[in-house]
Structure formats: structure tokens, C-alpha cells
Scaffold this active site. Sequence first.
Site, short mmCIF file in Angstrom:
data_model
loop_
_atom_site.label_atom_id
_atom_site.label_comp_id
_atom_site.label_asym_id
_atom_site.label_seq_id
_atom_site.Cartn_x
_atom_site.Cartn_y
_atom_site.Cartn_z
CB SER A 196 -1.35 2.96 -0.20
OG SER A 196 -1.20 1.65 0.32
CG ASP A 244 -7.39 -2.15 -2.18
OD1 ASP A 244 -6.50 -3.02 -2.14
OD2 ASP A 244 -7.19 -0.96 -1.87
CG HIS A 280 -3.82 -0.89 -3.27
ND1 HIS A 280 -4.48 -0.52 -2.12
CD2 HIS A 280 -2.56 -0.37 -3.16
CE1 HIS A 280 -3.66 0.17 -1.34
NE2 HIS A 280 -2.51 0.29 -1.95
#
Length: 383
Positions: A205, A325, A355
Site C-alpha cells: 500500500s 480493491d 486491499h
Amino acid sequence: MELSVTTTLRFGSQNHFSPLPLHISTKLNNKLRNTTTLTAKKKSTIEGISDELNTIASLNLDFAPSRRKVRDAFTQLQHQLDHFLFKTAPSEIITEEWYERNSRGLEIFCKSWMPEPGVPIKGALFFCHGYGSTCTFFFEGIARRIAASGYGVYAMDFPGFGLSEGLHGYIPSFDDLVDDVIEYYTKIKARPEVRDLPRFIFGQSMGGAIALKAHLKEPSDWDGIILVAPMCKISEGMLPPNTVLKVLTLLSKMMPKAKLFPYKDLSELIFREPSKRKLAVYNVTSYDDPTRLRTGMELLSATQDIESQLQNVSAPLLILHGAEDKVTDPLVSQFLYEKASSMDKTLKIYEGGYHGILEGEPDERISAVHNDIIQWLDFRCSR
């Protein structure tokens, strides 16, 4: 090259901001002051634990001493949680935790996981955690599995996150944060046990954005990059309206540490499995408040900078992303795959994945993602 899944590319243009007139910004500033909390949101009680632990968990986590106290109180409980990562984590791993001061005077929490004695080390993996995470908790189980496959794994909590010093969740400069990562990992790469081994940077991320910027700053320093749901561009659905962003841009200069960025609970977007989503509250030192103004603007600026340089990504590249996601757009990973100049690049899109494909999916999927990472590393370390 390998492309496991191909999707149609739809990539929107960047948002460009222009300052609002002062009298408008003042009115909106006053409105935001009156309607939005400047401090931490009220923490929910964690079910199934003692009142004493809940009291500790409710401490103000702005500064590192409180975060360290909370983590110490919860460590044993965390390891007993009913999660695939904890239940299957190899036990014969050599771990080390320590603190060291960086060149900006901040005390940084560091951790390593090494294979058990007698297992040859194939390479070194350097982890960059996400915005709402730390280098421990869920990553503990991930690191142990990778270490058991013959890799030295190293991680740090970024300044302002986890157990490291700095105001909780505050990123005054994304470039400084990247430099902190480069500084620490440069020291580790000089250690005798990994000095002559292949070195890989692994970002999840926001950590994916950090890994990319670290590579772009020092292109020849890594033998490969692993990105999981990388933050190359924030999904349009996660951004406030343009008019609000213009106001936030101004306010970030006036009150950079204020928690005024619109808050969204992302747990339902990160964890596909509800049972795993419930365990996220036990990562008690993670940042879970509204984003600080300066932090929000630095994240936006970083994604725009990365987007403009994707063609300069040249190291061997593994990109992993969940198809569903809604936090970081998998189409942006597709765009990164296509733009990167790397001759060795792989994109894997996992059908139905959210995610948090490293920790929030069904057990079989989590295991498959980990295996994909290890197999990719093994192939590049066996050449």
C-alpha cells in the site's frame, strides 16, 4: 516476463488544485473547525478483553512512549489470536528487535526475522509497511513464513508510526520518510550476513509508494521490488471532492497536524473475511484516526510524483493486487506494469481480492499470495 491477468486499462487524469480566495477559505476553515474533530476519534471498546487492557488501549497514542506501553501490554494476546498468520507461523525463527536513532534524531523501531540455524540464507527482504499498519502484528506471521523459506527479513516502523518516535500518523515530508528508509536499509545491507546476497524491497500500500520512490532515488541498489496493492495513485472514490481538496491544501499550511482530512473506516475495504476484520482492532498501535492535513497532502503529492516517473522503474518487479480493491486501484497496478521499463516484470491480479491480500482474505488465498512471493524470490535467487 509474466502477465497472469490482463484487464482493460482505464486511467484518469490527475487533479490539479488552485488556491481559493482568502475570504472563502476563511469561511470554510471556520466551518471545518466547528464540525470536524481536531483530536483523536473516540476509541471503541475491544470486546473479550479485560477492563485493564481496554484502559491501556484507550491511551493517547500521539507519542511513542504510550504506543510502546500499549504494544507491550498486548503482545502476548496478539500471538494467541485465531488468525491463519498466527496459527501457522513457523516457530524456529530467530527474531531481533531494537531501536536506533536516525540522522534526524528520531528513535526508530527495527526488527529482523532470520531462518533457523543451519538454513542457508538466499537473500534479504526489506519491508515497507502501509499507512494504517506497522511492521509487526500481521506482518509478524508473513515475515516468519518468508524467513522459514531461507530469507533474512528486515523491517522498521516509520517515524510517527508503530513504536518509532514522531507524532502519530504525521508525515511532514514524504521525501524525508523515503530518505529515512534508505538510510536504515543501507546500514542493514552492509551487515556481514546479507552483504553479498540479493536484496529486495517489499512494499504494501503506502509502503509500495515508499519502495518505488526509494528505487527511483537509487535505481541500482535493489535486485528486485515486490509491491502489494501499491499506492501509485489514490482511487478516485477515496478522495474528497475537488472543492474540499482545495480547502484542505490551504489548511495544510495553516494547521498541518490537525486531523481534518475526511475520515473513512477502511476495514470493510481491506479485509474480505469478516472474522479477520474483527481482529484488526488488536493492532493497537496502528494509526486509525482522521488523516492529518499535511500527511494527506504529502500522500497525494507522492502519488502524483510517482505517476510521472513510472517509466523509470527498471528493477525486476512483482506486483500483486486484489481485483476488487477499492483503496488502491488495481488498474493503476496494470498501468505501472505497462509503463515500467523493467525487463523482468510480473503482475498478478487475484480475482475477488480486497486491499489486504496478505492478511484479510480466506486462508487459501493468503497462503497462495505468500507462495507467489516466495517462488518469485526463489527463482531470482537461484540464477
